[in-house]
Design an enzyme around this catalytic site. Structure first.
Site, mmCIF file in Angstrom:
data_model
loop_
_atom_site.group_PDB
_atom_site.id
_atom_site.type_symbol
_atom_site.label_atom_id
_atom_site.label_comp_id
_atom_site.label_asym_id
_atom_site.label_seq_id
_atom_site.Cartn_x
_atom_site.Cartn_y
_atom_site.Cartn_z
ATOM 1 C CE1 TYR A 53 -66.073 10.326 55.359
ATOM 2 C CE2 TYR A 53 -68.139 11.411 54.412
ATOM 3 C CZ TYR A 53 -67.535 10.563 55.560
ATOM 4 O OH TYR A 53 -67.980 10.760 56.847
ATOM 5 C CG HIS A 104 -67.261 5.211 63.756
ATOM 6 N ND1 HIS A 104 -66.822 6.272 64.683
ATOM 7 C CD2 HIS A 104 -68.295 4.540 64.554
ATOM 8 C CE1 HIS A 104 -67.375 5.887 65.809
ATOM 9 N NE2 HIS A 104 -68.473 5.254 65.644
HETATM 10 N N1 APR Z 1 -52.064 11.701 71.005
HETATM 11 C C1 APR Z 1 -53.086 11.368 71.896
HETATM 12 N N2 APR Z 1 -54.282 11.948 72.026
HETATM 13 C C2 APR Z 1 -54.449 13.022 70.950
HETATM 14 C C3 APR Z 1 -53.247 13.270 70.255
HETATM 15 C C4 APR Z 1 -52.138 12.681 70.104
HETATM 16 N N3 APR Z 1 -51.270 12.932 69.487
HETATM 17 N N4 APR Z 1 -53.910 14.426 69.263
HETATM 18 C C5 APR Z 1 -55.054 14.688 69.630
HETATM 19 N N5 APR Z 1 -55.439 13.687 70.755
HETATM 20 C C6 APR Z 1 -56.899 13.590 71.379
HETATM 21 C C7 APR Z 1 -57.440 14.706 71.614
HETATM 22 O O1 APR Z 1 -57.425 15.241 72.754
HETATM 23 C C8 APR Z 1 -59.016 14.238 71.645
HETATM 24 O O2 APR Z 1 -59.404 13.746 73.018
HETATM 25 O O3 APR Z 1 -57.354 12.726 70.403
HETATM 26 C C9 APR Z 1 -59.001 12.957 70.772
HETATM 27 C C10 APR Z 1 -59.722 13.192 69.346
HETATM 28 O O4 APR Z 1 -61.012 13.289 69.679
HETATM 29 P P1 APR Z 1 -62.006 13.401 68.583
HETATM 30 O O5 APR Z 1 -61.370 14.459 67.461
HETATM 31 O O6 APR Z 1 -63.201 13.765 68.985
HETATM 32 O O7 APR Z 1 -62.141 12.139 67.870
HETATM 33 P P2 APR Z 1 -62.765 10.807 68.077
HETATM 34 O O8 APR Z 1 -62.953 10.600 69.605
HETATM 35 O O9 APR Z 1 -62.140 9.633 67.307
HETATM 36 O O10 APR Z 1 -64.267 11.084 67.474
HETATM 37 C C11 APR Z 1 -65.021 9.966 67.394
HETATM 38 O O11 APR Z 1 -66.705 11.102 66.039
HETATM 39 O O12 APR Z 1 -66.842 12.564 64.155
HETATM 40 C C12 APR Z 1 -67.250 11.240 64.947
HETATM 41 O O13 APR Z 1 -67.153 9.246 63.447
HETATM 42 C C13 APR Z 1 -66.309 10.246 63.947
HETATM 43 O O14 APR Z 1 -64.954 8.375 64.596
HETATM 44 C C14 APR Z 1 -65.292 9.759 65.162
HETATM 45 C C15 APR Z 1 -66.148 9.947 66.223
#
Ligand code: APR
Length: 225
Positions: A53, A104
């Site tokens: 972090y 979160h």
């Molecule tokens: N514009 C739109 N969508 C995008 C872009 C972009 N430029 N780049 C990536 N993505 C999308 C991906 O296709 C994916 O569906 O963003 C999403 C990211 O997904 P994750 O990496 O799973 O992130 P998130 O859904 O925020 O994760 C949720 O998981 O690990 C935990 O606590 C952590 O808050 C996080 C939670």
């Protein structure tokens, strides 16, 4: 004013240079998620977690909000906007958004390991030996896997009141955040913007899915809402 609730995930910050979690170049590469972002991981190796972090906090100084964050902030003049973000960065606030709920937690806050009410603003590294006013170790004010989501009820009540639920840049695989959409009232329109949207969302609700980058889709979306 129309009530718009925006649920954001890592994808909205991707264009600012913060890696997402589950894309192939995701942040978790090289880091086992359970080691750096779970309560068990913290108990096992607090130094590793603090270091992880600390790196994220340092990275925040190198990045800035992108057009997607800015557009949502601009909408405040025309709509009643509340942002529920799963992101721990502060890019929504830096773009000017006022109503932001960090489901979160927040990178720029730490809290007492003993008393979750003792929360402090924190912009530098947090190390073992950094203590709260009651002499307990400080930890990132992040909701880790295996922990309750304290703001869930508040977030659900906001979704329950919205006219439009806009979901942006999230894989919708992490619960309970992913279940927030089920609180949207029947008349609310649900719009999902993602570069690579989750195709297996279990709902019989109509979801308008727009495939593309957050900034591009948001700049075109006003015609729909
Ligand atoms: N514009 C739109 N969508 C995008 C872009 C972009 N430029 N780049 C990536 N993505 C999308 C991906 O296709 C994916 O569906 O963003 C999403 C990211 O997904 P994750 O990496 O799973 O992130 P998130 O859904 O925020 O994760 C949720 O998981 O690990 C935990 O606590 C952590 O808050 C996080 C939670």
């Amino acid at each position: 004013m129309k009530k718009i609730c925006v649920l954001t995930g890592a994808g909205i910050s991707a264009e600012s240079g913060i890696k997402t979690f589950r894309d192939s170049d995701g942040l978790w590469e090289g880091h086992d998620v359970m080691e750096v972002a779970s309560i068990d991981g913290w108990h096992k190796n607090p130094n590793l977690v603090l270091d992880f972090y600390n790196q994220r906090r340092a990275q925040l100084k190198e990045v800035k909000p992108n057009r997607a964050h800015e557009i949502l902030a601009e909408w405040q003049d025309k709509y009643e906007v509340t942002i529920i973000t799963q992101n721990v960065d502060n890019l929504h606030e830096r773009a000017g958004s006022k109503n932001v709920i960090h489901l979160h937690g927040e990178l720029l806050k730490v809290r007492s390991t003993k008393n979750p009410e003792l929360v402090y603003d924190w912009t530098t590294d947090c190390n073992l030996g950094d203590l709260c006013e009651n002499e307990s170790q400080l930890r990132p004010d992040i909701v880790w896997f295996g922990e309750e989501v304290p703001l869930l009820e508040l977030a659900a009540s906001i979704v329950a009141e919205c006219e439009i639920l806009l979901i942006i840049g999230t894989s919708l695989v992490v619960y309970p955040a992913a279940q927030l959409m089920y609180y949207a009232p029947p008349f609310a329109e649900i719009i999902y913007i993602d570069k690579n949207p989750n195709q297996s969302i279990a709902t019989n609700r109509k979801i308008k899915t727009i495939v593309g980058s957050a900034s591009q889709c948001l700049s075109e979306i006003e015609a729909f809402i």
